[in-house]
Design a protein around this motif. Structure first.
Motif, PDB file in Angstrom:
ATOM      1  N   TRP A  96       0.810  -1.218   0.000  1.00  0.00           N
ATOM      2  CA  TRP A  96       0.000   0.000   0.000  1.00  0.00           C
ATOM      3  C   TRP A  96       0.845   1.272   0.000  1.00  0.00           C
ATOM      4  CZ3 TRP A  96      -4.692   1.041  -1.322  1.00  0.00           C
ATOM      5  CH2 TRP A  96      -5.670   0.052  -1.282  1.00  0.00           C
ATOM      6  N   LEU A  97       2.068   1.198   0.488  1.00  0.00           N
ATOM      7  CA  LEU A  97       2.915   2.389   0.469  1.00  0.00           C
ATOM      8  C   LEU A  97       3.263   2.781  -0.961  1.00  0.00           C
ATOM      9  CD1 LEU A  97       4.481   4.523   2.013  1.00  0.00           C
ATOM     10  CD2 LEU A  97       6.411   2.925   2.156  1.00  0.00           C
ATOM     11  N   GLY A  98       3.690   1.807  -1.768  1.00  0.00           N
ATOM     12  CA  GLY A  98       3.995   2.098  -3.165  1.00  0.00           C
ATOM     13  C   GLY A  98       2.752   2.455  -3.957  1.00  0.00           C
ATOM     14  N   ILE A  99       1.638   1.728  -3.705  1.00  0.00           N
ATOM     15  CA  ILE A  99       0.397   2.023  -4.418  1.00  0.00           C
ATOM     16  C   ILE A  99      -0.094   3.427  -4.096  1.00  0.00           C
ATOM     17  CG2 ILE A  99      -2.041   1.372  -4.614  1.00  0.00           C
ATOM     18  CD1 ILE A  99      -1.217  -1.514  -4.219  1.00  0.00           C
ATOM     19  N   SER A 100       0.047   3.835  -2.831  1.00  0.00           N
ATOM     20  CA  SER A 100      -0.423   5.177  -2.446  1.00  0.00           C
ATOM     21  C   SER A 100       0.356   6.266  -3.164  1.00  0.00           C
ATOM     22  CB  SER A 100      -0.304   5.349  -0.928  1.00  0.00           C
ATOM     23  OG  SER A 100       1.059   5.260  -0.526  1.00  0.00           O
ATOM     24  N   MET A 107     -11.462   8.905 -17.775  1.00  0.00           N
ATOM     25  CA  MET A 107     -10.312   8.313 -17.105  1.00  0.00           C
ATOM     26  C   MET A 107     -10.328   8.564 -15.606  1.00  0.00           C
ATOM     27  SD  MET A 107      -7.272   8.963 -19.915  1.00  0.00           S
ATOM     28  CE  MET A 107      -6.061   8.220 -18.838  1.00  0.00           C
ATOM     29  N   SER A 108     -10.850   9.701 -15.178  1.00  0.00           N
ATOM     30  CA  SER A 108     -10.952   9.967 -13.738  1.00  0.00           C
ATOM     31  C   SER A 108     -11.934   9.001 -13.084  1.00  0.00           C
ATOM     32  CB  SER A 108     -11.388  11.413 -13.500  1.00  0.00           C
ATOM     33  OG  SER A 108     -10.431  12.319 -14.027  1.00  0.00           O
ATOM     34  N   THR A 109     -13.027   8.718 -13.767  1.00  0.00           N
ATOM     35  CA  THR A 109     -13.986   7.744 -13.239  1.00  0.00           C
ATOM     36  C   THR A 109     -13.371   6.357 -13.161  1.00  0.00           C
ATOM     37  OG1 THR A 109     -15.794   9.029 -14.208  1.00  0.00           O
ATOM     38  CG2 THR A 109     -16.287   6.776 -13.533  1.00  0.00           C
ATOM     39  N   GLY A 110     -12.622   5.968 -14.184  1.00  0.00           N
ATOM     40  CA  GLY A 110     -11.952   4.675 -14.153  1.00  0.00           C
ATOM     41  C   GLY A 110     -10.919   4.586 -13.053  1.00  0.00           C
ATOM     42  N   TRP A 111     -10.184   5.679 -12.815  1.00  0.00           N
ATOM     43  CA  TRP A 111      -9.197   5.688 -11.741  1.00  0.00           C
ATOM     44  C   TRP A 111      -9.866   5.547 -10.375  1.00  0.00           C
ATOM     45  CZ3 TRP A 111      -8.952   9.550  -7.936  1.00  0.00           C
ATOM     46  CH2 TRP A 111      -7.867   9.452  -7.046  1.00  0.00           C
ATOM     47  N   LEU A 112     -10.951   6.252 -10.159  1.00  0.00           N
ATOM     48  CA  LEU A 112     -11.680   6.143  -8.892  1.00  0.00           C
ATOM     49  C   LEU A 112     -12.226   4.729  -8.703  1.00  0.00           C
ATOM     50  CD1 LEU A 112     -12.766   7.577  -6.381  1.00  0.00           C
ATOM     51  CD2 LEU A 112     -14.789   8.211  -7.712  1.00  0.00           C
ATOM     52  N   SER A 115     -11.743  -0.574  -5.954  1.00  0.00           N
ATOM     53  CA  SER A 115     -11.676  -2.033  -6.100  1.00  0.00           C
ATOM     54  C   SER A 115     -10.566  -2.640  -5.253  1.00  0.00           C
ATOM     55  CB  SER A 115     -11.463  -2.403  -7.569  1.00  0.00           C
ATOM     56  OG  SER A 115     -10.176  -1.999  -8.027  1.00  0.00           O
ATOM     57  N   ARG A 116      -9.620  -1.838  -4.775  1.00  0.00           N
ATOM     58  CA  ARG A 116      -8.534  -2.340  -3.936  1.00  0.00           C
ATOM     59  C   ARG A 116      -8.979  -2.584  -2.510  1.00  0.00           C
ATOM     60  NH1 ARG A 116      -5.619  -4.477  -7.635  1.00  0.00           N
ATOM     61  NH2 ARG A 116      -5.022  -3.032  -9.261  1.00  0.00           N
ATOM     62  N   LEU A 117     -10.225  -2.297  -2.180  1.00  0.00           N
ATOM     63  CA  LEU A 117     -10.726  -2.466  -0.815  1.00  0.00           C
ATOM     64  C   LEU A 117     -11.183  -3.888  -0.534  1.00  0.00           C
ATOM     65  CD1 LEU A 117     -12.734   0.854  -0.416  1.00  0.00           C
ATOM     66  CD2 LEU A 117     -10.392   0.354   0.288  1.00  0.00           C
ATOM     67  N   ASN A 118     -11.039  -4.796  -1.504  1.00  0.00           N
ATOM     68  CA  ASN A 118     -11.342  -6.212  -1.333  1.00  0.00           C
ATOM     69  C   ASN A 118     -12.807  -6.484  -1.008  1.00  0.00           C
ATOM     70  OD1 ASN A 118      -8.784  -7.259  -1.884  1.00  0.00           O
ATOM     71  ND2 ASN A 118      -8.085  -6.952   0.211  1.00  0.00           N
ATOM     72  N   TYR A 119     -13.678  -5.695  -1.600  1.00  0.00           N
ATOM     73  CA  TYR A 119     -15.108  -5.986  -1.566  1.00  0.00           C
ATOM     74  C   TYR A 119     -15.516  -6.442  -2.955  1.00  0.00           C
ATOM     75  CZ  TYR A 119     -15.370  -3.685   2.971  1.00  0.00           C
ATOM     76  OH  TYR A 119     -15.205  -3.354   4.285  1.00  0.00           O
ATOM     77  N   ASN A 120     -16.166  -7.590  -3.022  1.00  0.00           N
ATOM     78  CA  ASN A 120     -16.506  -8.151  -4.330  1.00  0.00           C
ATOM     79  C   ASN A 120     -17.405  -7.235  -5.143  1.00  0.00           C
ATOM     80  OD1 ASN A 120     -14.978 -10.468  -4.112  1.00  0.00           O
ATOM     81  ND2 ASN A 120     -16.634 -11.672  -3.212  1.00  0.00           N
ATOM     82  N   ALA A 121     -18.325  -6.532  -4.464  1.00  0.00           N
ATOM     83  CA  ALA A 121     -19.236  -5.643  -5.191  1.00  0.00           C
ATOM     84  C   ALA A 121     -18.457  -4.534  -5.897  1.00  0.00           C
ATOM     85  CB  ALA A 121     -20.270  -5.058  -4.239  1.00  0.00           C
ATOM     86  N   LEU A 122     -17.479  -3.954  -5.203  1.00  0.00           N
ATOM     87  CA  LEU A 122     -16.665  -2.901  -5.810  1.00  0.00           C
ATOM     88  C   LEU A 122     -15.796  -3.453  -6.935  1.00  0.00           C
ATOM     89  CD1 LEU A 122     -15.564  -0.975  -2.596  1.00  0.00           C
ATOM     90  CD2 LEU A 122     -17.345  -0.338  -4.224  1.00  0.00           C
ATOM     91  N   LEU A 123     -15.313  -4.677  -6.765  1.00  0.00           N
ATOM     92  CA  LEU A 123     -14.497  -5.287  -7.809  1.00  0.00           C
ATOM     93  C   LEU A 123     -15.327  -5.558  -9.057  1.00  0.00           C
ATOM     94  CD1 LEU A 123     -11.818  -6.488  -8.733  1.00  0.00           C
ATOM     95  CD2 LEU A 123     -12.478  -8.643  -7.641  1.00  0.00           C
TER      96      LEU A 123
END
Length: 486
Positions: free
Chosen positions: A355-359, A410-415, A420-428
Motif C-alpha cells: 500500500w505504500l507504493g500504491i499510495s 479516465m478519472s472515473t476509471g481511476w476512482l 476495487s482495492r478495498l477487497n469488496y466483491n461488489a466494488l471489484l
C-alpha cells in the motif's frame, strides 16, 4: 522381560532422531504418531528444492502440535506427544492431485498438526462459493480474526489430512526473503462450475473485458498513427496515451490468472500496470496543458514544429513517470513494513507492491486530476470570453472538447480502480464493468464521435461515405479531400 527387550530394541533403532518414545499401555504398544516430512531430517526446502541445513542459515524444522478440544483448538499449554518422522511426499490417488500450501504471516492459510498426527489446514478470507479451493470441503464462510492470528478457535473452516495424504516442512523462498511452513496435500479433483458467480466474474468476464479494452485502445492508437492528417501533436499524444493504457491492461490481465505464478512475476506485472496508468494520466495532463496554453497565448503561430513540441512533452511525461515510479519502488523495498504476498497454490507465494507504493502512484495521479480540472475550468472560461475564433482556435476547440471527455472518463476509471482495492466483491465487479466502459467511451470519443476522423477513415478505406456530402466537416476537411484526389 520380553516387553522390556522389545522396547529397548525399538529405542535403539529410532532413538538417534526421536528419543522421546515411551510405553503407551501395559501391553507394550508404543503411543507413537507419524508425521510426514517432505525432506530429510537435516534438510529443508529452498525454492522447492531439498537443501542441507549446512548450506542455509536456518535451524532444523520440528513439528509443533496443538491439542484438539471439543469446541476447536487450544494453544493454552504446549503439547509434546511422542512422534516419529516419515520422510517423503504423499502419493495421491487417481482421483486426487497434489496441492501446495504455504503458511506465512501475511498469507491466507494456516497449518496446524494435531496430537493425532493429522494436518489441519485453515483458510482465511474464505467466502461461500469462492474459487479458493475451500469449497472443495464444503466449508462455511468464517474468517480468521485479523487482530489475533494465533487464535485458531476463531475459525471453523478447515480440512484435515490424515497421515499419508500430506507432508510438511520448512520452506525458504530466497527471491522474496520469506520463511514459511510448507505442506503438500492431496485434494480431490473438482471441476469448477461456470455457474459460480465469483469465478465467472474473475476468470471469465474480467479477462474477456480486458481483451475487448485492449482491442478498443489499439483501434484508437492505429487510427491516430496511420492517418497522416491525425499525426499532429494532439494525435501523437492520444496515440501515446492509448499505448500506455494497452500496456496497463495487459499487465492487469496477467494479474488475473494467479494459478500461473511459476511463470510470471506479479511484482513486475503490478509495477508495469501502475507505471503505465501513471504515464497515461501524465499524457492526459500534457494534452490539457497544450490546449490551455494555446488558448492562453496571444500568438499561436510559434516557430516550433509539432515534432519538437512532442519531444518536450515526452521528456516531461516520461521524466515525471520514471521519478515517481522509482520513488514508489524504493519506498516499497526500503520502507514497507508489511509487504503483501500473492498466496500461491501450485506455486510459492510472491511479493507484490504494498500500500505504500500504491499510495504514491495513486496520489500522483490524483494531483494530475486536480491540475487537469483547473485546465478544464480556466480554458472553458477563456473560450466563453473569446469573441472571435481563428482557424487554430477553432481546431483547438474540438481538441478541448475531446480532452474534457477523456478527463471525465479516465478519472472515473481511476476512482473505480482505487475502490476495487478495498477487497469488496461488489466494488471489484463494478470496476470490471467500468473498465470496459472506459475503453468503449474512449474509442467513441476519439474515433467514432468525431466527424473529421470518421470522414478520413471513410475516404482512406473507401467506405462509409456513399454520398459526397462534405457539409459539416471540421476545419475544412473538404479541402483535404480535394487536394488528396479523393
Amino acid at each position: 522381560m520380553y516387553h522390556l527387550v522389545s522396547t529397548l530394541l525399538i529405542i535403539g533403532t529410532l532413538g538417534a532422531n526421536h528419543p522421546r518414545i515411551v510405553l503407551a499401555s501395559n501391553n507394550g504398544e508404543l503411543n507413537l504418531i507419524s508425521v510426514a516430512k517432505c525432506c530429510e531430517p537435516e534438510e529443508l526446502l529452498v525454492d522447492d528444492t531439498c537443501t542441507p541445513l549446512t548450506e542455509t542459515n536456518e535451524t532444523e524444522w520440528r513439528p509443533e502440535f496443538v491439542e484438539e478440544k471439543v469446541n476447536g483448538i487450544s494453544r493454552s499449554r504446549p503439547v509434546k506427544p511422542n512422534y516419529q518422522l516419515k520422510i517423503g511426499r504423499p502419493k495421491c490417488q487417481s482421483n486426487e492431485h497434489q496441492w501446495n500450501v504455504y503458511h506465512y504471516q501475511s498469507g491466507e492459510d494456516r497449518l496446524a498438526i494435531l496430537t493425532t498426527g493429522v494436518l489441519r489446514h485453515y483458510t482465511r478470507h474464505l467466502t461461500k462459493g469462492n474459487y479458493n479451493h475451500g469449497y472443495l470441503y464444503g466449508l462455511d464462510a468464517v474468517g480468521l480474526d485479523e487482530d489475533d492470528e494465533d487464535d485458531l478457535e476463531a475459525i471453523s473452516n478447515h480440512h484435515d489430512y490424515s497421515f499419508g495424504h500430506y507432508c510438511i516442512d520448512k520452506a525458504v523462498l530466497s527471491r522474496d526473503r520469506l520463511v514459511a511452513t510448507y505442506a503438500m496435500v492431496c485434494v480431490p479433483n473438482v471441476v469448477v462450475g461456470w455457474t459460480d458467480t465469483d469465478y465467472l466474474m474473475k476468470h471469465g468476464i474480467d479477462p474477456t473485458f480486458h481483451a475487448i479494452s485492449i482491442a478498443s485502445y489499439l483501434v484508437v492508437a492505429v487510427v491516430y498513427f496511420v492517418l497522416p492528417q491525425l499525426r499532429d501533436l494532439v494525435g501523437n499524444m492520444i496515440t501515446s496515451m492509448t499505448l500506455c493504457l494497452i500496456a496497463g491492461q495487459s499487465a492487469s490481465m496477467v494479474r488475473i490468472f494467479t494459478e500461473f505464478g511459476n511463470h510470471v512475476s506479479f511484482m513486475v506485472a503490478d509495477t508495469v500496470m501502475y507505471v503505465s496508468l501513471l504515464a497515461a494520466f501524465f499524457w492526459l495532463n500534457a494534452l490539457g496543458y497544450y490546449v490551455w496554453s494555446t488558448f492562453r497565448s496571444r500568438n499561436v503561430f510559434l516557430r516550433v514544429t509539432d515534432g519538437r513540441k512532442y519531444c518536450y512533452y515526452s521528456s516531461y511525461v516520461w521524466g515525471s513517470t520514471v521519478c515517481i515510479a522509482g520513488t514508489a519502488i524504493f519506498a516499497h523495498f526500503a520502507l514497507e513494513t508489511n509487504k503483501p504476498m500473492v498466496g500461491g497454490t501450485l506455486y510459492p507465494p510472491q511479493e507484490t507492491i504494498g500500500w505504500l507504493g500504491i499510495s504514491m502512484f495513486f496520489t500522483s495521479i490524483a494531483f494530475t486530476i486536480i491540475i487537469d480540472l483547473c485546465f478544464v475550468l480556466t480554458t472553458a472560461n477563456r473560450i466563453k470570453r473569446m469573441s472571435t475564433y481563428g482557424r487554430i482556435h477553432h481546431k483547438m476547440k474540438y481538441s478541448f472538447r475531446m480532452f474534457v471527455f477523456l478527463f471525465i472518463i479516465m478519472s472515473t476509471g481511476w476512482l473505480s480502480l482505487l475502490l476495487s482495492r478495498l477487497n469488496y466483491n461488489a466494488l471489484l465487479y463494478c470496476h470490471i464493468v467500468i473498465n470496459i466502459l472506459q475503453a468503449i467511451f474512449i474509442l467513441y470519443v476519439c474515433v467514432f464521435g468525431q466527424r473529421r476522423v470518421t470522414f478520413l477513415l471513410g475516404k482512406t478505406c473507401n467506405c462509409c461515405n456513399s454520398e459526397d456530402n462534405i457539409e459539416g466537416l471540421d476545419w475544412g476537411e473538404e479541402m483535404t479531400a480535394i487536394n488528396a484526389g479523393y
